[in-house]
Design a protein around this motif. Structure first.
Motif, PDB file in Angstrom:
ATOM      1  N   ARG A  95      44.269  -1.008  -0.615  1.00  0.00           N
ATOM      2  CA  ARG A  95      43.244  -1.076  -0.828  1.00  0.00           C
ATOM      3  C   ARG A  95      42.505  -1.103   0.696  1.00  0.00           C
ATOM      4  O   ARG A  95      42.702  -1.926   1.310  1.00  0.00           O
ATOM      5  CB  ARG A  95      42.862  -2.170  -1.705  1.00  0.00           C
ATOM      6  N   ILE A  96      41.362  -0.372   0.727  1.00  0.00           N
ATOM      7  CA  ILE A  96      40.640  -0.524   1.909  1.00  0.00           C
ATOM      8  C   ILE A  96      39.561  -1.710   1.564  1.00  0.00           C
ATOM      9  O   ILE A  96      38.658  -1.020   0.576  1.00  0.00           O
ATOM     10  CB  ILE A  96      40.097   0.820   2.254  1.00  0.00           C
ATOM     11  N   ILE A  97      39.153  -2.671   2.165  1.00  0.00           N
ATOM     12  CA  ILE A  97      38.238  -3.565   2.251  1.00  0.00           C
ATOM     13  C   ILE A  97      37.004  -2.890   2.664  1.00  0.00           C
ATOM     14  O   ILE A  97      36.872  -2.576   3.760  1.00  0.00           O
ATOM     15  CB  ILE A  97      38.489  -4.759   2.765  1.00  0.00           C
ATOM     16  N   PRO A  98      36.060  -2.800   1.810  1.00  0.00           N
ATOM     17  CA  PRO A  98      34.906  -2.045   2.308  1.00  0.00           C
ATOM     18  C   PRO A  98      33.888  -2.573   3.331  1.00  0.00           C
ATOM     19  O   PRO A  98      33.461  -1.872   4.424  1.00  0.00           O
ATOM     20  CB  PRO A  98      33.866  -2.120   0.989  1.00  0.00           C
ATOM     21  N   ASN A  99      34.200  -3.619   3.767  1.00  0.00           N
ATOM     22  CA  ASN A  99      33.641  -4.385   4.986  1.00  0.00           C
ATOM     23  C   ASN A  99      34.394  -3.968   6.000  1.00  0.00           C
ATOM     24  O   ASN A  99      35.554  -4.267   6.203  1.00  0.00           O
ATOM     25  CB  ASN A  99      33.585  -6.096   4.810  1.00  0.00           C
ATOM     26  N   ILE A 100      33.676  -3.167   6.916  1.00  0.00           N
ATOM     27  CA  ILE A 100      34.772  -2.786   8.152  1.00  0.00           C
ATOM     28  C   ILE A 100      35.250  -3.649   9.050  1.00  0.00           C
ATOM     29  O   ILE A 100      36.546  -3.428   9.338  1.00  0.00           O
ATOM     30  CB  ILE A 100      33.609  -1.609   8.933  1.00  0.00           C
ATOM     31  N   GLN A 101      34.741  -4.636   9.476  1.00  0.00           N
ATOM     32  CA  GLN A 101      35.310  -5.649  10.482  1.00  0.00           C
ATOM     33  C   GLN A 101      36.358  -6.676   9.483  1.00  0.00           C
ATOM     34  O   GLN A 101      37.433  -6.728  10.190  1.00  0.00           O
ATOM     35  CB  GLN A 101      34.102  -6.532  10.777  1.00  0.00           C
ATOM     36  N   LEU A 102      36.280  -6.712   8.248  1.00  0.00           N
ATOM     37  CA  LEU A 102      37.173  -7.519   7.638  1.00  0.00           C
ATOM     38  C   LEU A 102      38.491  -6.662   7.379  1.00  0.00           C
ATOM     39  O   LEU A 102      39.536  -7.210   7.691  1.00  0.00           O
ATOM     40  CB  LEU A 102      36.549  -8.163   6.449  1.00  0.00           C
ATOM     41  N   ASN A 103      38.130  -5.265   7.165  1.00  0.00           N
ATOM     42  CA  ASN A 103      39.166  -4.606   6.849  1.00  0.00           C
ATOM     43  C   ASN A 103      40.222  -4.330   8.085  1.00  0.00           C
ATOM     44  O   ASN A 103      41.381  -4.380   8.078  1.00  0.00           O
ATOM     45  CB  ASN A 103      38.794  -3.023   6.278  1.00  0.00           C
ATOM     46  N   ILE A 190      35.535  -6.101 -13.240  1.00  0.00           N
ATOM     47  CA  ILE A 190      34.870  -7.268 -12.133  1.00  0.00           C
ATOM     48  C   ILE A 190      34.452  -6.521 -10.954  1.00  0.00           C
ATOM     49  O   ILE A 190      35.149  -5.822 -10.385  1.00  0.00           O
ATOM     50  CB  ILE A 190      36.244  -8.214 -11.802  1.00  0.00           C
ATOM     51  N   GLN A 191      33.254  -6.889 -10.472  1.00  0.00           N
ATOM     52  CA  GLN A 191      32.788  -6.175  -9.594  1.00  0.00           C
ATOM     53  C   GLN A 191      32.402  -7.107  -8.262  1.00  0.00           C
ATOM     54  O   GLN A 191      32.071  -8.346  -8.547  1.00  0.00           O
ATOM     55  CB  GLN A 191      31.226  -5.622  -9.820  1.00  0.00           C
ATOM     56  N   TYR A 192      32.651  -6.693  -6.953  1.00  0.00           N
ATOM     57  CA  TYR A 192      32.549  -7.578  -5.825  1.00  0.00           C
ATOM     58  C   TYR A 192      31.403  -7.155  -4.925  1.00  0.00           C
ATOM     59  O   TYR A 192      31.330  -5.798  -4.543  1.00  0.00           O
ATOM     60  CB  TYR A 192      33.964  -7.762  -5.336  1.00  0.00           C
ATOM     61  N   ASP A 193      30.688  -7.977  -4.366  1.00  0.00           N
ATOM     62  CA  ASP A 193      29.620  -7.533  -3.275  1.00  0.00           C
ATOM     63  C   ASP A 193      30.205  -7.515  -1.933  1.00  0.00           C
ATOM     64  O   ASP A 193      30.314  -8.489  -1.757  1.00  0.00           O
ATOM     65  CB  ASP A 193      28.563  -8.358  -3.698  1.00  0.00           C
ATOM     66  N   ILE A 194      30.533  -6.516  -1.466  1.00  0.00           N
ATOM     67  CA  ILE A 194      31.249  -6.483  -0.232  1.00  0.00           C
ATOM     68  C   ILE A 194      30.399  -5.358   0.672  1.00  0.00           C
ATOM     69  O   ILE A 194      30.760  -4.117   0.626  1.00  0.00           O
ATOM     70  CB  ILE A 194      32.635  -5.964  -0.141  1.00  0.00           C
ATOM     71  N   PRO A 195      29.298  -5.608   1.447  1.00  0.00           N
ATOM     72  CA  PRO A 195      28.706  -4.526   2.215  1.00  0.00           C
ATOM     73  C   PRO A 195      29.771  -4.216   3.207  1.00  0.00           C
ATOM     74  O   PRO A 195      30.254  -4.865   3.798  1.00  0.00           O
ATOM     75  CB  PRO A 195      27.285  -5.457   2.710  1.00  0.00           C
ATOM     76  N   ARG A 196      29.318  -3.002   3.692  1.00  0.00           N
ATOM     77  CA  ARG A 196      30.138  -2.276   4.861  1.00  0.00           C
ATOM     78  C   ARG A 196      29.924  -3.129   6.037  1.00  0.00           C
ATOM     79  O   ARG A 196      30.787  -3.249   6.794  1.00  0.00           O
ATOM     80  CB  ARG A 196      29.713  -0.944   4.979  1.00  0.00           C
ATOM     81  N   GLY A 197      28.691  -3.470   6.440  1.00  0.00           N
ATOM     82  CA  GLY A 197      28.472  -4.313   7.660  1.00  0.00           C
ATOM     83  C   GLY A 197      28.578  -3.413   8.915  1.00  0.00           C
ATOM     84  O   GLY A 197      28.828  -2.350   8.738  1.00  0.00           O
ATOM     85  N   PRO A 198      28.425  -4.364   9.981  1.00  0.00           N
ATOM     86  CA  PRO A 198      28.591  -3.590  11.390  1.00  0.00           C
ATOM     87  C   PRO A 198      30.069  -3.105  11.695  1.00  0.00           C
ATOM     88  O   PRO A 198      30.942  -3.319  11.130  1.00  0.00           O
ATOM     89  CB  PRO A 198      27.976  -4.639  12.153  1.00  0.00           C
ATOM     90  N   LEU A 199      29.936  -1.965  12.582  1.00  0.00           N
ATOM     91  CA  LEU A 199      31.221  -1.575  12.954  1.00  0.00           C
ATOM     92  C   LEU A 199      31.747  -2.613  13.825  1.00  0.00           C
ATOM     93  O   LEU A 199      31.162  -3.575  14.269  1.00  0.00           O
ATOM     94  CB  LEU A 199      31.055  -0.178  14.001  1.00  0.00           C
ATOM     95  N   VAL A 200      33.173  -2.474  14.062  1.00  0.00           N
ATOM     96  CA  VAL A 200      33.954  -3.363  14.891  1.00  0.00           C
ATOM     97  C   VAL A 200      33.429  -3.459  16.189  1.00  0.00           C
ATOM     98  O   VAL A 200      33.198  -2.379  17.077  1.00  0.00           O
ATOM     99  CB  VAL A 200      35.390  -3.033  15.109  1.00  0.00           C
ATOM    100  N   GLY A 201      32.966  -4.607  16.782  1.00  0.00           N
ATOM    101  CA  GLY A 201      32.349  -4.771  17.995  1.00  0.00           C
ATOM    102  C   GLY A 201      30.805  -4.981  18.209  1.00  0.00           C
ATOM    103  O   GLY A 201      30.492  -5.507  19.154  1.00  0.00           O
TER     104      GLY A 201
END
Length: 322
Positions: A95-103, A190-201
């Protein structure tokens, strides 16, 4: 997931078009363009001297072409390694975690790991942390999250270098905290709130103008998307410039007339990060014995009070493929 991938696929060509559109627009206005460089490799494009003094136009941020190209190449390379890391052998969903930095943190922490370790890591995410089955009781779900984090610790202690283990556990703990805040939606999932957020860096207050447009002005977003998609498919540079001019004009107008939506975007992400950081992970399995696979299994069974026996056995079996 598709929106994330589509964004990455078009990012380089879109940025090239943006630069051309920006130059053309500034020339037509007869006003000076400013570029403010940051150490992280990004630039803030300010459309004119007037925009520096007016409202919020100075917040319109775009990433430097070389920086974005580097990020794109790193992302594609990591994704290739990740997707080819044994999914066919064990059939474990990556699974790809939607939040870019966390993924990115998760992918990098598993880089060079054995295929079975990668499968085990993703079985934790699928079966313990970000589960989808809304028929699971809240007590059982919290117990699964607690057990999942102990499984992650077992992996880190026995199969990873110290540096990789630290990054892996950091990523898994953040995913576990996101999981704690999950809830059932009206469709029984079950739904999870995971915003994409800023790019890495990128800084935490980085705003992706296209995300704001898509969320707050769907009509403008579809107009832009249609223009850009047609131009990209046909290789029409002028068409891409036209699409980016459309986006630039929307941004200028929105910053003047409705600047609060950009502050709301920043605040939402800031509030989300604070909520996740302050979330407490259940410690129902904190006394589990991680010495060996056998001791892990036996102690998990003894400590279990909330997980159905059949579910527990299936959960542990899926994990102990390593």
């Amino acid at each position: 997931m598709n929106s994330i991938n589509n964004y990455h696929e078009n990012s380089i060509s879109m940025y090239t078009a943006l630069k051309a559109a920006q130059s053309s627009q500034v020339a037509n206005e007869g006003k000076e363009t400013k570029e403010l460089k940051k150490p992280i490799g990004s630039i803030i494009v300010e459309l004119s001297e007037d925009s520096l003094a007016k409202s919020r136009e100075s917040k319109f941020q775009v990433l430097d072409g070389e920086w974005r190209e580097k990020l794109e190449n790193q992302h594609l390379q990591n994704q290739k390694i990740w997707e080819e890391s044994g999914a066919v052998v064990q059939n474990v969903e990556k699974r790809i975690i939607p939040n870019i930095q966390l993924n990115e943190k998760l992918v990098n922490s598993l880089d060079s790991s054995d295929a079975k370790v990668i499968d085990a890591a993703h079985s934790i995410i699928n079966d313990n942390l970000l589960i989808r089955d809304a028929t699971t009781t809240e007590e059982e779900r919290k117990a699964l999250i607690s057990l999942g984090l102990e499984k992650a610790k077992y992996l880190a202690e026995n199969y990873m270098t110290k540096e990789k283990a630290t990054d892996f556990l950091s990523a898994m703990e953040e995913i576990a905290k996101i999981a704690v805040n999950g809830g059932n939606n009206q469709n029984g999932v079950i739904q999870y709130d995971i915003p994409r957020g800023p790019l890495v860096g990128a800084p935490d207050d980085y705003i992706n103008e296209f995300d704001v447009m898509k969320k707050n002005d769907p009509t403008a977003w579809h107009e832009y998307s249609d223009l850009m998609n047609k131009a990209v498919k046909s290789g029409d540079t002028e068409g891409m410039i036209s699409a980016m001019k459309h986006a630039l004009n929307w941004s200028k107008q929105t910053h003047k007339e409705n600047p609060q939506i950009f502050d709301e975007q920043i605040k939402h992400y800031s509030d989300w990060k604070e909520q996740v950081a302050n979330s407490k992970i259940p410690d129902l399995f904190s006394e589990i014995d991680r010495t060996t696979k056998e001791s892990f299994l036996i102690s998990a069974d003894k400590l279990n009070d909330f997980i159905k026996q059949e579910t527990l056995e299936r959960n542990i079996k899926a994990f102990l493929i390593i």
